[in-house]
Design an enzyme around this catalytic site. Structure first.
Site, PDB file in Angstrom:
ATOM      1  N   GLU A 117       0.821  -1.214   0.000  1.00  0.00           N
ATOM      2  CA  GLU A 117       0.000   0.000   0.000  1.00  0.00           C
ATOM      3  C   GLU A 117       0.856   1.265   0.000  1.00  0.00           C
ATOM      4  O   GLU A 117       1.850   1.368   0.698  1.00  0.00           O
ATOM      5  CB  GLU A 117      -0.923   0.006   1.234  1.00  0.00           C
ATOM      6  CG  GLU A 117      -1.926  -1.139   1.272  1.00  0.00           C
ATOM      7  CD  GLU A 117      -2.964  -1.077   0.150  1.00  0.00           C
ATOM      8  OE1 GLU A 117      -3.112  -0.019  -0.485  1.00  0.00           O
ATOM      9  OE2 GLU A 117      -3.616  -2.116  -0.086  1.00  0.00           O
ATOM     10  N   ARG A 171     -18.530  -0.635   4.907  1.00  0.00           N
ATOM     11  CA  ARG A 171     -19.629  -1.263   4.157  1.00  0.00           C
ATOM     12  C   ARG A 171     -20.219  -2.392   5.009  1.00  0.00           C
ATOM     13  O   ARG A 171     -21.384  -2.712   4.922  1.00  0.00           O
ATOM     14  CB  ARG A 171     -19.059  -1.817   2.846  1.00  0.00           C
ATOM     15  CG  ARG A 171     -20.075  -2.173   1.790  1.00  0.00           C
ATOM     16  CD  ARG A 171     -19.409  -2.376   0.428  1.00  0.00           C
ATOM     17  NE  ARG A 171     -18.163  -3.110   0.466  1.00  0.00           N
ATOM     18  CZ  ARG A 171     -18.072  -4.443   0.603  1.00  0.00           C
ATOM     19  NH1 ARG A 171     -19.155  -5.186   0.700  1.00  0.00           N
ATOM     20  NH2 ARG A 171     -16.902  -5.035   0.630  1.00  0.00           N
ATOM     21  N   CYS A 180      -8.346  -1.829   7.738  1.00  0.00           N
ATOM     22  CA  CYS A 180      -6.942  -1.851   7.292  1.00  0.00           C
ATOM     23  C   CYS A 180      -6.438  -0.448   7.000  1.00  0.00           C
ATOM     24  O   CYS A 180      -5.342  -0.069   7.423  1.00  0.00           O
ATOM     25  CB  CYS A 180      -6.773  -2.747   6.069  1.00  0.00           C
ATOM     26  SG  CYS A 180      -6.861  -4.492   6.502  1.00  0.00           S
ATOM     27  N   HIS A 204      -1.320  -5.728   1.918  1.00  0.00           N
ATOM     28  CA  HIS A 204      -2.511  -6.573   1.832  1.00  0.00           C
ATOM     29  C   HIS A 204      -2.142  -7.876   1.116  1.00  0.00           C
ATOM     30  O   HIS A 204      -1.398  -7.852   0.133  1.00  0.00           O
ATOM     31  CB  HIS A 204      -3.602  -5.872   0.999  1.00  0.00           C
ATOM     32  CG  HIS A 204      -4.610  -5.138   1.813  1.00  0.00           C
ATOM     33  ND1 HIS A 204      -4.848  -3.791   1.670  1.00  0.00           N
ATOM     34  CD2 HIS A 204      -5.481  -5.558   2.779  1.00  0.00           C
ATOM     35  CE1 HIS A 204      -5.805  -3.421   2.508  1.00  0.00           C
ATOM     36  NE2 HIS A 204      -6.208  -4.475   3.202  1.00  0.00           N
TER      37      HIS A 204
HETATM   38  N1  PCA Z   1      -8.728  -6.795   6.076  1.00  0.00           N
HETATM   39  C1  PCA Z   1      -9.698  -5.727   6.300  1.00  0.00           C
HETATM   40  C2  PCA Z   1      -9.663  -5.457   7.765  1.00  0.00           C
HETATM   41  C3  PCA Z   1      -8.937  -6.603   8.391  1.00  0.00           C
HETATM   42  C4  PCA Z   1      -8.321  -7.325   7.254  1.00  0.00           C
HETATM   43  O1  PCA Z   1      -7.536  -8.266   7.348  1.00  0.00           O
HETATM   44  C5  PCA Z   1      -9.462  -4.508   5.408  1.00  0.00           C
HETATM   45  O2  PCA Z   1      -8.898  -4.653   4.312  1.00  0.00           O
HETATM   46  O3  PCA Z   1      -9.828  -3.407   5.806  1.00  0.00           O
END
Ligand code: PCA
Length: 213
Positions: free
Chosen positions: A78, A88, A141, A164
């Site tokens: 990111e 959501r 996240c 991610h």
């Molecule tokens: N993914 C979510 C929150 C926790 C996770 O592992 C997100 O992308 O916000």
């Protein structure tokens, strides 16, 4: 160097979260650097509080947060976190904030100060798909990444960022046309990311990680 590595617990309809499964498998020491692993609840408010408690306790040089991005096919490094919660689905506290600022006194956004392009390049060298992501979403996240960068400024001299990872294959058994990545490759990618952070302290690479839309 002290590295604070975080993963999330399962949320929504998912029974597992690959991020914490992976974090638990990372070695406690990488090239003489200590890895401190922390599980973060998928809760807007609590996530930042627990992160700050651990920053105070550990005083890390680096914070690397990992989360699940169901539906993405590559390791997503990111670039940016924005100062907004817009859910959501409910978090694990039943909270569903809409268009709420994360920090009234924070910037609109913070950029990761990790060498994100170098990380992508190094992961791809090992033939694992990786990309720069220009949005960490507006759920927990993004919230945690924003908090990590806000707190990195507050506690000074901390490098912080977020990665991610896709679903695990077992999570997509009944989800047609949904990509996944096995744990071995995700774990390999995160280990590469950590080693890159440890060893690369120059300017990030000047290579494109952009998208047209
Ligand atoms: N993914 C979510 C929150 C926790 C996770 O592992 C997100 O992308 O916000």
């Amino acid at each position: 160097m002290k590295i604070l590595l975080t993963g999330f617990d399962p949320f929504g309809d998912d029974k597992i979260n690959p991020s914490i499964v992976l974090v638990k498998k990372v070695e406690e020491k990488i090239e003489k650097n200590q890895i401190f692993k922390v599980e973060i609840p998928t809760k807007f408010e609590k996530s930042g509080e627990i992160l700050e408690e651990n920053i105070k306790k550990i005083r890390p040089d680096v914070i690397l947060c990992i989360g699940q991005a169901g539906g993405r096919s590559a390791i997503s490094v990111e670039r940016i976190a924005i100062n907004i919660d817009d859910a959501r689905i409910s978090d694990n506290d039943g909270k569903k904030p809409i268009d709420e600022k994360i920090r009234i006194d924070g910037e609109n956004a913070y950029f990761s100060n990790l060498p994100i392009k170098k990380i992508v390049e190094e992961i791809e060298k090992e033939k694992i798909p990786a990309e720069i992501s220009n949005s960490a979403g507006t759920f927990v996240c993004n919230h945690l990444m924003y908090e990590a960068l806000y707190l990195a400024k507050k506690y000074k001299n901390i490098r912080a960022g977020f990665i991610h990872i896709p679903y695990l294959p077992e999570q997509v058994i009944n989800k047609t046309n949904t990509p996944s990545m096995d744990l071995e490759n995700s774990l390999k990618a995160i280990n590469i990311a950590i080693k890159t952070i440890i060893n690369y302290d120059g300017e990030d690479l000047k290579i494109s990680g952009g998208k047209i839309s």
